[in-house]
Write a protein that holds these residues in place. Structure first.
Motif, PDB file in Angstrom:
ATOM      1  N   ILE A  16       0.850  -1.187   0.000  1.00 50.06           N
ATOM      2  CA  ILE A  16       0.000   0.000   0.000  1.00 50.06           C
ATOM      3  C   ILE A  16       0.891   1.244   0.000  1.00 50.06           C
ATOM      4  O   ILE A  16       1.890   1.300   0.714  1.00 50.06           O
ATOM      5  N   TYR A  17       0.534   2.187  -0.846  1.00 48.64           N
ATOM      6  CA  TYR A  17       1.266   3.461  -0.941  1.00 48.64           C
ATOM      7  C   TYR A  17       0.240   4.547  -0.680  1.00 48.64           C
ATOM      8  O   TYR A  17      -0.695   4.745  -1.454  1.00 48.64           O
ATOM      9  N   SER A  18       0.398   5.235   0.431  1.00 45.91           N
ATOM     10  CA  SER A  18      -0.609   6.229   0.819  1.00 45.91           C
ATOM     11  C   SER A  18      -0.047   7.631   0.757  1.00 45.91           C
ATOM     12  O   SER A  18       1.165   7.843   0.771  1.00 45.91           O
ATOM     13  N   THR A  20      -1.657  12.120   0.497  1.00 43.30           N
ATOM     14  CA  THR A  20      -2.773  12.992   0.134  1.00 43.30           C
ATOM     15  C   THR A  20      -2.823  13.173  -1.378  1.00 43.30           C
ATOM     16  O   THR A  20      -3.874  13.454  -1.928  1.00 43.30           O
ATOM     17  N   ALA A  45      -3.574   4.515  -1.809  1.00 44.02           N
ATOM     18  CA  ALA A  45      -4.583   4.929  -0.838  1.00 44.02           C
ATOM     19  C   ALA A  45      -4.510   6.443  -0.674  1.00 44.02           C
ATOM     20  O   ALA A  45      -3.548   6.973  -0.127  1.00 44.02           O
ATOM     21  N   ALA A  47      -5.480   9.644   1.027  1.00 49.64           N
ATOM     22  CA  ALA A  47      -5.973  10.067   2.340  1.00 49.64           C
ATOM     23  C   ALA A  47      -6.835  11.326   2.216  1.00 49.64           C
ATOM     24  O   ALA A  47      -6.502  12.242   1.467  1.00 49.64           O
ATOM     25  N   LEU A  84      -3.682   4.647   8.561  1.00 48.01           N
ATOM     26  CA  LEU A  84      -3.139   3.774   7.522  1.00 48.01           C
ATOM     27  C   LEU A  84      -2.962   2.354   8.040  1.00 48.01           C
ATOM     28  O   LEU A  84      -3.241   1.386   7.333  1.00 48.01           O
ATOM     29  N   ILE A  96       4.056  -1.346   3.624  1.00 38.88           N
ATOM     30  CA  ILE A  96       3.746   0.049   3.309  1.00 38.88           C
ATOM     31  C   ILE A  96       4.908   0.588   2.481  1.00 38.88           C
ATOM     32  O   ILE A  96       6.072   0.401   2.844  1.00 38.88           O
TER      33      ILE A  96
END
Length: 164
Positions: A16-18, A20, A45, A47, A84, A96
């Motif tokens: 998962i790469y989160s 904004t 993802a 945010a 997260l 992550i």
């Protein structure tokens, strides 16, 4: 010997790469491409992060990320508004992805990695560096250029420009 190198079905790997992604940049895309070469599936993802006061709405940022990654079969985009760690646990993801542009990113990312690991011991954080040409690109820089009507088209994916 080659038989030992075959990947068992239960070794399917997701990451998962989160962020904004306000907006998603060529620097982000650099990290996404690298992660997609390592993992079977990469979840982007986006945010909500209202406390950061993003320039673009959450819906638009998700739209931008989907447009930028539309031709990447193993990349999926979702929006989220939780920790997260909780999202990763819910999706049964143990890795992550984080991007490191400069030494200044390292301290913050290291703290976040330790914090996430303290909540879920199964989580690993993998830090990837963008190519040199994208090392200076950040959403903050792009937003500042946009605010002053500067040229930013070389810093974001063409698909994002079309959405804007």
């Amino acid at each position: 010997m080659a038989e030992n190198l075959k990947k068992p079905l239960d070794s399917y790997r997701k990451a998962i790469y989160s962020g904004t992604f306000d907006p998603i940049t060529n620097g982000h895309m650099d990290i996404i491409r690298r992660a997609a070469n390592i993992f079977d599936e990469v979840i982007i993802a986006v945010a909500k992060s209202e406390r950061k006061g993003p320039m673009f709405s959450h819906e638009r940022r998700v739209e931008f990320a989907k447009a930028a990654t539309k031709n990447m079969e193993t990349v999926k985009v979702i929006g989220f508004d939780t920790l997260l760690v909780d999202l990763a646990t819910e999706l049964e993801i143990h890795t992550i992805i984080r991007g490191l542009r400069a030494v200044s990113d390292f301290e913050y990312e290291l703290q976040m990695g330790y914090a996430n690991s303290s909540i879920n011991k199964k989580l690993e954080t993998l830090y990837l560096m963008p190519t040199l040409e994208n090392a200076f690109v950040s959403s903050t820089i792009v937003r500042e250029i946009i605010r002053f009507d500067g040229k930013f088209c070389h810093l974001v994916p063409d698909e994002v420009l079309k959405c804007m």
